[in-house]
Design a protein around this motif. Structure first.
Motif, PDB file in Angstrom:
ATOM      1  N   THR A  48      14.528   9.360   4.759  1.00  0.00           N
ATOM      2  CA  THR A  48      15.330  10.422   4.143  1.00  0.00           C
ATOM      3  C   THR A  48      15.172  10.399   2.629  1.00  0.00           C
ATOM      4  O   THR A  48      15.008  11.439   1.984  1.00  0.00           O
ATOM      5  CB  THR A  48      16.814  10.265   4.530  1.00  0.00           C
ATOM      6  OG1 THR A  48      16.920  10.364   5.951  1.00  0.00           O
ATOM      7  CG2 THR A  48      17.666  11.337   3.874  1.00  0.00           C
ATOM      8  N   GLU A  49      15.213   9.200   2.033  1.00  0.00           N
ATOM      9  CA  GLU A  49      15.051   9.084   0.581  1.00  0.00           C
ATOM     10  C   GLU A  49      13.654   9.508   0.153  1.00  0.00           C
ATOM     11  O   GLU A  49      13.480  10.175  -0.874  1.00  0.00           O
ATOM     12  CB  GLU A  49      15.323   7.644   0.145  1.00  0.00           C
ATOM     13  CG  GLU A  49      16.788   7.239   0.265  1.00  0.00           C
ATOM     14  CD  GLU A  49      16.999   5.749   0.037  1.00  0.00           C
ATOM     15  OE1 GLU A  49      16.050   4.982   0.297  1.00  0.00           O
ATOM     16  OE2 GLU A  49      18.097   5.368  -0.382  1.00  0.00           O
ATOM     17  N   GLU A  52      13.466  13.277   0.308  1.00  0.00           N
ATOM     18  CA  GLU A  52      14.205  13.902  -0.782  1.00  0.00           C
ATOM     19  C   GLU A  52      13.445  13.781  -2.093  1.00  0.00           C
ATOM     20  O   GLU A  52      13.387  14.718  -2.893  1.00  0.00           O
ATOM     21  CB  GLU A  52      15.584  13.265  -0.909  1.00  0.00           C
ATOM     22  CG  GLU A  52      16.494  13.968  -1.906  1.00  0.00           C
ATOM     23  CD  GLU A  52      17.894  13.395  -1.883  1.00  0.00           C
ATOM     24  OE1 GLU A  52      18.108  12.370  -1.220  1.00  0.00           O
ATOM     25  OE2 GLU A  52      18.764  13.983  -2.547  1.00  0.00           O
ATOM     26  N   TYR A  53      12.833  12.615  -2.323  1.00  0.00           N
ATOM     27  CA  TYR A  53      12.058  12.429  -3.538  1.00  0.00           C
ATOM     28  C   TYR A  53      10.849  13.359  -3.560  1.00  0.00           C
ATOM     29  O   TYR A  53      10.504  13.949  -4.590  1.00  0.00           O
ATOM     30  CB  TYR A  53      11.603  10.981  -3.656  1.00  0.00           C
ATOM     31  CG  TYR A  53      10.720  10.742  -4.845  1.00  0.00           C
ATOM     32  CD1 TYR A  53       9.349  10.633  -4.707  1.00  0.00           C
ATOM     33  CD2 TYR A  53      11.262  10.659  -6.131  1.00  0.00           C
ATOM     34  CE1 TYR A  53       8.521  10.430  -5.805  1.00  0.00           C
ATOM     35  CE2 TYR A  53      10.442  10.465  -7.238  1.00  0.00           C
ATOM     36  CZ  TYR A  53       9.080  10.349  -7.062  1.00  0.00           C
ATOM     37  OH  TYR A  53       8.273  10.164  -8.145  1.00  0.00           O
ATOM     38  N   ARG A  55      10.553  16.272  -2.113  1.00  0.00           N
ATOM     39  CA  ARG A  55      10.987  17.647  -2.383  1.00  0.00           C
ATOM     40  C   ARG A  55      11.230  17.840  -3.865  1.00  0.00           C
ATOM     41  O   ARG A  55      10.868  18.867  -4.448  1.00  0.00           O
ATOM     42  CB  ARG A  55      12.249  17.962  -1.582  1.00  0.00           C
ATOM     43  CG  ARG A  55      12.003  18.168  -0.082  1.00  0.00           C
ATOM     44  CD  ARG A  55      13.198  18.806   0.588  1.00  0.00           C
ATOM     45  NE  ARG A  55      14.378  17.939   0.537  1.00  0.00           N
ATOM     46  CZ  ARG A  55      14.659  17.033   1.476  1.00  0.00           C
ATOM     47  NH1 ARG A  55      13.845  16.873   2.524  1.00  0.00           N
ATOM     48  NH2 ARG A  55      15.738  16.289   1.389  1.00  0.00           N
ATOM     49  N   LEU A  67      20.356  12.587  -7.319  1.00  0.00           N
ATOM     50  CA  LEU A  67      19.109  11.927  -6.945  1.00  0.00           C
ATOM     51  C   LEU A  67      18.663  10.956  -8.031  1.00  0.00           C
ATOM     52  O   LEU A  67      18.174   9.862  -7.746  1.00  0.00           O
ATOM     53  CB  LEU A  67      18.024  12.977  -6.687  1.00  0.00           C
ATOM     54  CG  LEU A  67      16.630  12.427  -6.329  1.00  0.00           C
ATOM     55  CD1 LEU A  67      16.707  11.584  -5.059  1.00  0.00           C
ATOM     56  CD2 LEU A  67      15.636  13.566  -6.150  1.00  0.00           C
TER      57      LEU A  67
END
Length: 460
Positions: A48-49, A52-53, A55, A67
């Motif tokens: 997930t991290e 997110e990074y 994106r 973030l």
């Protein structure tokens, strides 16, 4: 294959092109990206991290504040892992030199880990206690036999207060952990296990032989061991040396070969009750809050422990000097740099030569340099006029050792006695049981060999 498809569903990988046969075709960039994902997971990133990074990275805009905070916290976690891995590497580098023939009774770190933390199943009839792994590993290679217990603690640094033994070990563990030598819990457990191995051997009337040298590092450890021996009602044997035939600049047991160590074995002697009394009294003097008892102990020569008084006098030199506020180690460090030693490694070598009996390891010397190289009033700085970074093991050892050093103008004035280190950098240091601060500023005058008490405290 399932992992690749899962990453596609999570949006980590784009859908690949397909061959005419329908098989997915992955290029070298995808392979590199997969390796990057696995490396990120290995240091604690979740998928997930990572997603997110990615994106955030694909957008032209800056990442959100939330973030950024999470990524900063992750950097902190990675730094902690790097520090832990570095300490583990150093520990492994020490223990691989162990020459023990059996894991059943060996006390070295490798044997303890191999037994999964269990105590030895059989106890040897002979226990050697010495100052560290260097001499310890050589002792294991001799034909003398027995187990070896390194008594590793730098008692000339950090608090050694007059408190019950468990609290003392906790204070030592907290200090050593803050210096980067491992977790507080792990260090405390190691110190407890060390004490238990010695005390059990003494109480069971095993043959316990203490191998130590003449310098400050060893003499303080020797006091610690002998005080425990007195509490256990036992008298170990002693091999305590300051010279060795054929070695004009004898630095310690660690430089001797196995055969050379064996030549010392017939010279061992039994510690007498008088020896234990002298050691226990000096150990108590070291740990009181006011250093007057320590100064008195340093003035008393002893046939029982002939190297003790000179070692304690060297410890007293670690108090700030009246003329410039420098400790003996700090003064030698500045002298070394002033003489042209322009890296920490070179300064360490020169400073060692200025000692009558070298006692300081390079890592602790680097800690002194780093403390002198902080703040606006720093006495040392890099060749780029920057403060010094954290020393190893807290910082990068390779980077620190090869820094280019120079004295600042304040450092030159302090070395010349025209400025005071305490005024420039403050003071907060433990020497035995005495905590030296601006408000409790005991000094040692080496020329007159006497303590200078803080203002408002009468001298004795």
């Amino acid at each position: 294959m399932e992992t690749l498809r899962y990453y596609e569903r999570r949006g980590l990988l784009p859908a690949p092109q397909r061959a005419p046969s329908g098989h997915r075709v992955y290029d070298e960039e995808t392979v590199r990206f997969l390796r990057a994902i696995k490396e990120a997971q290995a240091v604690g990133f979740t998928l997930t991290e990572i997603a997110e990074y990615l994106r955030a990275a694909r957008r032209a805009t800056s990442p959100s504040e939330a973030l950024r905070v999470r990524m900063a916290a992750k950097i902190d976690e990675i730094d902690m892992r790097i520090g832990a891995l570095r300490r583990m590497r150093e520990e492994l580098a020490r223990v691989v030199g162990c020459a023990c023939l059996s894991l059943d009774h060996c006390t070295c770190g490798a044997a303890y880990l191999a037994r999964r933390g269990n105590e030895p199943q059989t106890r040897p009839s002979l226990l050697h206690v010495t100052n560290g792994e260097s001499a310890g590993n050589t002792l294991r290679q001799t034909g003398i036999g027995g187990a070896v217990l390194p008594w590793q603690d730098t008692l000339h640094e950090g608090p050694v207060p007059a408190v019950p033994r468990p609290q003392l070990l906790k204070a030592r563990a907290a200090f050593l952990a803050a210096c980067g030598w491992g977790s507080r819990r792990a260090i405390f457990g190691s110190l407890e296990r060390r004490d238990r191995q010695l005390v059990d051997a003494l109480r069971d009337r095993l043959q316990v032989v203490l191998w130590f040298e003449h310098d400050l590092y060893d003499q303080l450890q020797l006091l610690d061991v002998l005080a425990l021996a007195q509490d256990a009602g036992a008298t170990p044997e002693l091999i305590v040396v300051g010279t060795f035939p054929g070695k004009a600049s004898f630095a310690g047991l660690g430089e001797l070969t196995a055969s050379e160590l064996e030549t010392l074995w017939p010279a061992r002697r039994q510690a007498t009750p008088a020896t234990l009394e002298v050691a226990a009294a000096a150990w108590a003097a070291l740990r009181v809050r006011e250093p007057t008892a320590l100064a008195e102990a340093a003035s008393r020569e002893s046939d029982e422990l002939p190297f003790l008084a000179p070692a304690l006098r060297r410890l007293l030199e670690e108090f700030p000097a009246p003329a410039n506020g420098l400790s003996g180690t700090e003064r030698r460090a500045l002298q070394a740099i002033a003489s042209g030693a322009d890296t920490p490694a070179a300064a360490f070598v020169v400073a060692q030569r200025l000692e009558d009996a070298p006692f300081l390891g390079d890592t602790w010397f680097y800690r002194t340099l780093s403390q002198l190289g902080q703040g606006e009033g720093r006495l040392i700085e890099s060749a780029d006029a920057l403060p010094l970074p954290p020393p190893p093991p807290l910082g990068d050892a390779h980077l620190f050792v090869h820094l280019r050093l120079r004295l600042t103008a304040a450092g030159e004035r302090t070395l010349a006695g025209e400025a005071d280190r305490v005024d420039l950098l403050g003071a907060d240091r433990w020497i035995g049981g005495a905590r030296i601060t601006r408000e409790n500023l005991w000094r040692w005058d080496p020329a007159r060999a006497q303590l200078v008490p803080p203002s408002g405290v009468s001298s004795r």
